[in-house]
Write a protein that holds these residues in place. Structure first.
Motif, mmCIF file in Angstrom:
data_model
loop_
_atom_site.group_PDB
_atom_site.id
_atom_site.type_symbol
_atom_site.label_atom_id
_atom_site.label_comp_id
_atom_site.label_asym_id
_atom_site.label_seq_id
_atom_site.Cartn_x
_atom_site.Cartn_y
_atom_site.Cartn_z
ATOM 1 N N GLY A 181 0.898 -1.113 -0.232
ATOM 2 C CA GLY A 181 0.385 0.048 -0.139
ATOM 3 C C GLY A 181 0.810 1.599 0.125
ATOM 4 O O GLY A 181 0.185 2.781 0.280
ATOM 5 N N LEU A 182 2.090 1.261 0.074
ATOM 6 C CA LEU A 182 2.773 2.003 -0.324
ATOM 7 C C LEU A 182 2.850 3.471 -1.528
ATOM 8 O O LEU A 182 2.768 2.883 -2.340
ATOM 9 C CB LEU A 182 4.544 1.959 0.378
ATOM 10 C CG LEU A 182 5.005 1.210 1.453
ATOM 11 C CD1 LEU A 182 5.629 0.922 1.466
ATOM 12 C CD2 LEU A 182 5.147 2.655 2.300
ATOM 13 N N PRO A 183 2.935 4.410 -1.744
ATOM 14 C CA PRO A 183 2.428 5.581 -2.474
ATOM 15 C C PRO A 183 4.197 4.931 -3.340
ATOM 16 O O PRO A 183 4.523 5.920 -3.335
ATOM 17 C CB PRO A 183 2.195 6.548 -2.201
ATOM 18 C CG PRO A 183 3.251 6.476 -0.784
ATOM 19 C CD PRO A 183 2.903 5.404 -0.259
ATOM 20 N N CYS A 184 4.537 3.815 -3.851
ATOM 21 C CA CYS A 184 5.217 3.985 -5.248
ATOM 22 C C CYS A 184 5.494 3.634 -6.175
ATOM 23 O O CYS A 184 4.710 2.110 -5.652
ATOM 24 C CB CYS A 184 6.821 3.591 -3.943
ATOM 25 S SG CYS A 184 8.237 2.718 -5.278
ATOM 26 N N ARG A 185 5.818 3.746 -6.943
ATOM 27 C CA ARG A 185 5.519 3.080 -8.429
ATOM 28 C C ARG A 185 6.381 2.476 -8.700
ATOM 29 O O ARG A 185 7.690 2.567 -8.275
ATOM 30 C CB ARG A 185 5.245 4.268 -9.209
ATOM 31 C CG ARG A 185 3.737 4.981 -9.038
ATOM 32 C CD ARG A 185 3.116 5.978 -10.177
ATOM 33 N NE ARG A 185 1.671 6.103 -9.961
ATOM 34 C CZ ARG A 185 1.218 7.015 -9.624
ATOM 35 N NH1 ARG A 185 2.406 8.428 -9.142
ATOM 36 N NH2 ARG A 185 0.174 7.489 -9.520
ATOM 37 N N SER A 186 6.176 1.718 -9.942
ATOM 38 C CA SER A 186 7.996 0.764 -9.708
ATOM 39 C C SER A 186 8.226 0.674 -11.808
ATOM 40 O O SER A 186 7.045 0.040 -11.794
ATOM 41 C CB SER A 186 7.269 -0.736 -9.183
ATOM 42 O OG SER A 186 6.292 -1.658 -9.784
ATOM 43 N N LEU A 187 8.942 0.612 -12.247
ATOM 44 C CA LEU A 187 9.525 0.172 -12.883
ATOM 45 C C LEU A 187 10.417 -1.249 -13.142
ATOM 46 O O LEU A 187 11.066 -0.631 -12.965
ATOM 47 C CB LEU A 187 10.157 2.005 -13.533
ATOM 48 C CG LEU A 187 10.337 2.005 -14.479
ATOM 49 C CD1 LEU A 187 9.459 1.736 -16.192
ATOM 50 C CD2 LEU A 187 11.383 3.213 -15.398
ATOM 51 N N ILE A 188 10.306 -1.798 -14.178
ATOM 52 C CA ILE A 188 11.183 -2.764 -14.464
ATOM 53 C C ILE A 188 11.465 -2.670 -15.536
ATOM 54 O O ILE A 188 11.464 -2.257 -16.632
ATOM 55 C CB ILE A 188 10.096 -3.901 -15.128
ATOM 56 C CG1 ILE A 188 9.483 -4.670 -14.067
ATOM 57 C CG2 ILE A 188 11.140 -5.043 -14.892
ATOM 58 C CD1 ILE A 188 9.801 -5.816 -12.571
ATOM 59 N N VAL A 189 12.862 -2.869 -15.690
ATOM 60 C CA VAL A 189 13.996 -2.662 -16.483
ATOM 61 C C VAL A 189 14.752 -3.532 -15.912
ATOM 62 O O VAL A 189 15.846 -3.918 -15.534
ATOM 63 C CB VAL A 189 15.068 -1.364 -15.860
ATOM 64 C CG1 VAL A 189 15.890 -1.222 -16.980
ATOM 65 C CG2 VAL A 189 14.190 0.150 -15.501
ATOM 66 N N THR A 190 15.031 -4.555 -17.753
ATOM 67 C CA THR A 190 15.788 -6.110 -17.324
ATOM 68 C C THR A 190 16.411 -6.151 -18.634
ATOM 69 O O THR A 190 16.116 -5.279 -19.773
ATOM 70 C CB THR A 190 14.468 -6.991 -16.672
ATOM 71 O OG1 THR A 190 14.815 -8.343 -17.414
ATOM 72 C CG2 THR A 190 14.061 -6.819 -17.898
#
Length: 202
Positions: A74-83
């Motif tokens: 529920g944290l206000p953090c967005r995620s971006l996969i870089v692979t």
């Protein structure tokens, strides 16, 4: 506004290079780095991270699992996969898990910075080539149980060892393996594991 960024990648050299490049951006501050997905949620909470930049292949907890853990927190953090692993199946799983973006590591630094800003603003960023491949390939044909069996089979385990690991009879495991081979269009279970891995189904 400065974007507080976390970088999670198990390769020290890659992680350091990404941190150095992105720290040159006036509106991006790298506030945390880690080599595993296991402590991503804790670091995001402690460092008040806005965007988490996540590799997929990491020990302990991979990037896709870290994305899901972040969403559940529920944290206000967005995620971006870089692979490096630009596989359509990975893309589908990452987005389903809550990732805001998915791009490959050979993306130029300025494009990566733009992707981080876009994700921070609430937009979705997906590598266009992967998006096209993902649409063409479709969903994994394997059931959840078949995927579980194939993951164990991919380690080279015998039918007896697979049965013990997944709590099924040996006959049921053989039936699953036969179905898996057919669905993957493979020659044998080793080939099925290879094909499924390449497509991001495992």
């Amino acid at each position: 506004m400065t974007i507080r960024l976390l970088i999670a990648d198990d390769q020290d050299l890659v992680r350091g290079a990404l941190a150095a490049l992105l720290s040159l951006e006036p509106d991006i501050e790298v506030v945390a780095e880690t080599g595993t997905g296991s402590n991503v949620v804790d670091l995001v909470r402690e460092q008040r991270v806005d965007v988490a930049l996540l590799d997929i292949e990491m020990p302990g907890c991979n990037g896709i699992e870290a994305v899901a853990a972040l969403r559940e927190s529920g944290l206000p953090c967005r995620s971006l996969i870089v692979t490096t692993f630009g596989r359509p199946g990975y893309l589908r799983r990452a987005i389903a898990g809550g990732a805001s973006g998915f791009i490959v590591k050979d993306t130029p630094a300025d494009e990566l910075a733009r992707a981080i800003r876009a994700v921070h603003e609430g937009r979705r960023v997906i590598d266009p080539n992967l998006a096209s491949e993902s649409i063409g390939m479709g969903e994994s044909p394997l059931s959840e149980r078949e995927t579980e069996v194939l993951r164990v089979a991919a380690t080279g385990a015998s039918v007896r060892e697979i049965a013990a690991e997944v709590h099924l009879s040996e006959g049921t495991v053989r039936n699953h393996l036969s179905a898996i081979i057919g669905k993957c269009g493979a020659r044998n279970r080793a080939d099925a594991a290879r094909l499924a891995d390449e497509r991001g189904w495992l």
